[in-house]
Write an enzyme that holds these catalytic residues in place. Structure first.
Site, short mmCIF file in Angstrom:
data_model
loop_
_atom_site.label_atom_id
_atom_site.label_comp_id
_atom_site.label_asym_id
_atom_site.label_seq_id
_atom_site.Cartn_x
_atom_site.Cartn_y
_atom_site.Cartn_z
N HIS A 37 -2.40 4.13 -9.77
CA HIS A 37 -1.44 3.33 -10.56
C HIS A 37 -0.04 3.96 -10.48
CE1 HIS A 37 -5.29 2.52 -12.92
NE2 HIS A 37 -4.89 1.30 -12.64
N GLN A 153 -7.81 -9.30 -4.39
CA GLN A 153 -6.94 -9.63 -5.52
C GLN A 153 -5.48 -9.75 -5.05
OE1 GLN A 153 -7.05 -7.75 -9.59
NE2 GLN A 153 -5.52 -6.42 -8.68
N MET A 184 -9.27 6.15 -5.52
CA MET A 184 -9.15 6.36 -6.97
C MET A 184 -9.41 5.04 -7.70
SD MET A 184 -6.13 8.99 -7.58
CE MET A 184 -6.12 10.56 -6.72
P1 AMP Z 1 -6.37 -2.02 -12.45
O1 AMP Z 1 -5.87 -1.20 -13.60
O2 AMP Z 1 -7.65 -1.51 -11.87
O3 AMP Z 1 -6.37 -3.49 -12.74
O4 AMP Z 1 -5.30 -1.82 -11.30
C1 AMP Z 1 -3.94 -2.11 -11.48
C2 AMP Z 1 -3.23 -2.04 -10.16
O5 AMP Z 1 -3.39 -0.73 -9.61
C3 AMP Z 1 -3.82 -3.02 -9.12
O6 AMP Z 1 -2.76 -3.57 -8.38
C4 AMP Z 1 -4.68 -2.13 -8.29
O7 AMP Z 1 -4.87 -2.59 -6.97
C5 AMP Z 1 -3.87 -0.84 -8.29
N1 AMP Z 1 -4.73 0.31 -7.95
C6 AMP Z 1 -5.89 0.66 -8.53
N2 AMP Z 1 -6.43 1.73 -7.91
C7 AMP Z 1 -5.57 2.05 -6.89
C8 AMP Z 1 -5.56 3.05 -5.89
N3 AMP Z 1 -6.53 3.95 -5.77
N4 AMP Z 1 -4.52 3.08 -5.03
C9 AMP Z 1 -3.52 2.17 -5.12
N5 AMP Z 1 -3.46 1.20 -6.06
C10 AMP Z 1 -4.48 1.14 -6.93
#
Ligand code: AMP
Length: 292
Positions: A37, A153, A184
């Site tokens: 994030h 997504q 991650m």
């Molecule tokens: P989430 O909180 O899981 O809904 O993720 C929020 C945003 O963070 C989304 O755009 C995810 O794709 C991105 N995200 C989650 N994990 C990672 C990661 N390991 N590397 C890059 N972006 C991430």
């Protein structure tokens, strides 16, 4: 950092910033923040005068048997991380305020949601697209930042921006990984020590696939089979391992120079996803194609 939970108030605040000529970069999240994030906030910081984040665990994207209730919500720790990253605004609405009318009108992502995770999680991407569309209307960002970790997504949101004429620039940011390669994820904290040992194989199998393709293998169907066999040894349930077209997300039978290999599986009780983007020609690999 200004924290606001009321949608109308947030909308008004953003409106004022826009009038002053500020540019707003926005990162929607479900919280339980990690370096993945944070990489999005850092990119947004570079390109905008104002950085906004949202933390909202959107109930409409969880199935009835999924982890909505137990999804981690460490708001105080997340706030500290956001402040450290110099995020200017945090929007953290309640479920009640975001879905006070239930969901009568929804955003239907259509074909792009038919395969991969969409097949195993019916309605998931409708929930995602609807929730994100609401956030876009509340935040009115100039640019939004999404991680390639959730590749399907990202493709759906980019298409929604285009098809519904949101006046927003979309940025796709690379997946951030642990040292051993595990992508991650907020859900990694559910993993026991033993599960963690198996979970790393998701990335290893995908990297292996990419390596074989880069070194000349073109027999996509056989490659998929081999990779599935390998991954199934480390998972309690494999939802899919596919090689797809990066834009249409259609499964591929034949080699093409640009592809995405993606997998989803359950390790212990935790469902994990990962993917790698495979470019076999240098032009693609060296260009800023992560954005396409
Ligand atoms: P989430 O909180 O899981 O809904 O993720 C929020 C945003 O963070 C989304 O755009 C995810 O794709 C991105 N995200 C989650 N994990 C990672 C990661 N390991 N590397 C890059 N972006 C991430």
């Amino acid at each position: 950092m200004k924290k606001i939970s009321d949608p109308k108030k947030f909308q008004h605040e953003m409106e004022q910033l826009r009038k002053k000529g500020e540019t707003i970069g926005f990162v929607p999240t479900m919280g339980a923040l990690h370096e993945g994030h944070l990489s999005l906030f850092r990119k947004a910081r570079k390109e905008n005068s104002i950085v906004g984040a949202s933390i909202f665990v959107n109930p409409t994207q969880f199935g009835p048997k999924e982890d909505f209730k137990k999804y981690p919500r460490p708001l105080a720790a997340d706030s500290r991380l956001l402040k450290k990253e110099k995020v200017d605004y945090l929007f953290y609405p309640s479920t009640a305020v975001m879905f006070s009318q239930g969901t009568v009108i929804t955003v239907e992502p259509g074909k792009l949601a038919g395969g991969l995770c969409g097949k195993v999680r019916p309605g998931h991407f409708r929930g995602v697209a609807t929730g994100v569309a609401k956030l876009f209307h509340i935040v009115k960002p100039h640019r939004v930042y999404f991680g390639a970790k959730d590749y399907q997504q990202a493709v759906i949101i980019r298409q929604m921006i285009e098809d519904l004429n949101f006046d927003i620039e979309f940025r796709l940011c690379p997946t951030v990984r642990e040292k051993d390669g595990l992508a991650m994820s907020s859900r990694n904290r559910y993993l026991s020590k033993e599960d963690r040992g198996h979970a790393v194989w998701i990335s290893q199998v995908l990297f292996g696939l990419r390596h074989k393709i880069r070194f000349g293998r073109k027999d996509i169907l056989k490659l998929k089979q081999e990779a599935r066999r390998e991954l199934s040894r480390h998972t309690d349930r494999m939802d899919y391992l596919e090689i797809v077209d990066p834009l249409s997300l259609e499964p591929l039978k034949r080699f093409q120079p640009w592809m995405v290999a993606a997998a989803a599986c359950v390790v212990g009780n935790t469902r994990l996803i990962d993917n790698v983007i495979i470019h076999t020609n240098r032009e693609h690999r060296e260009g800023s194609t992560e954005n396409r």
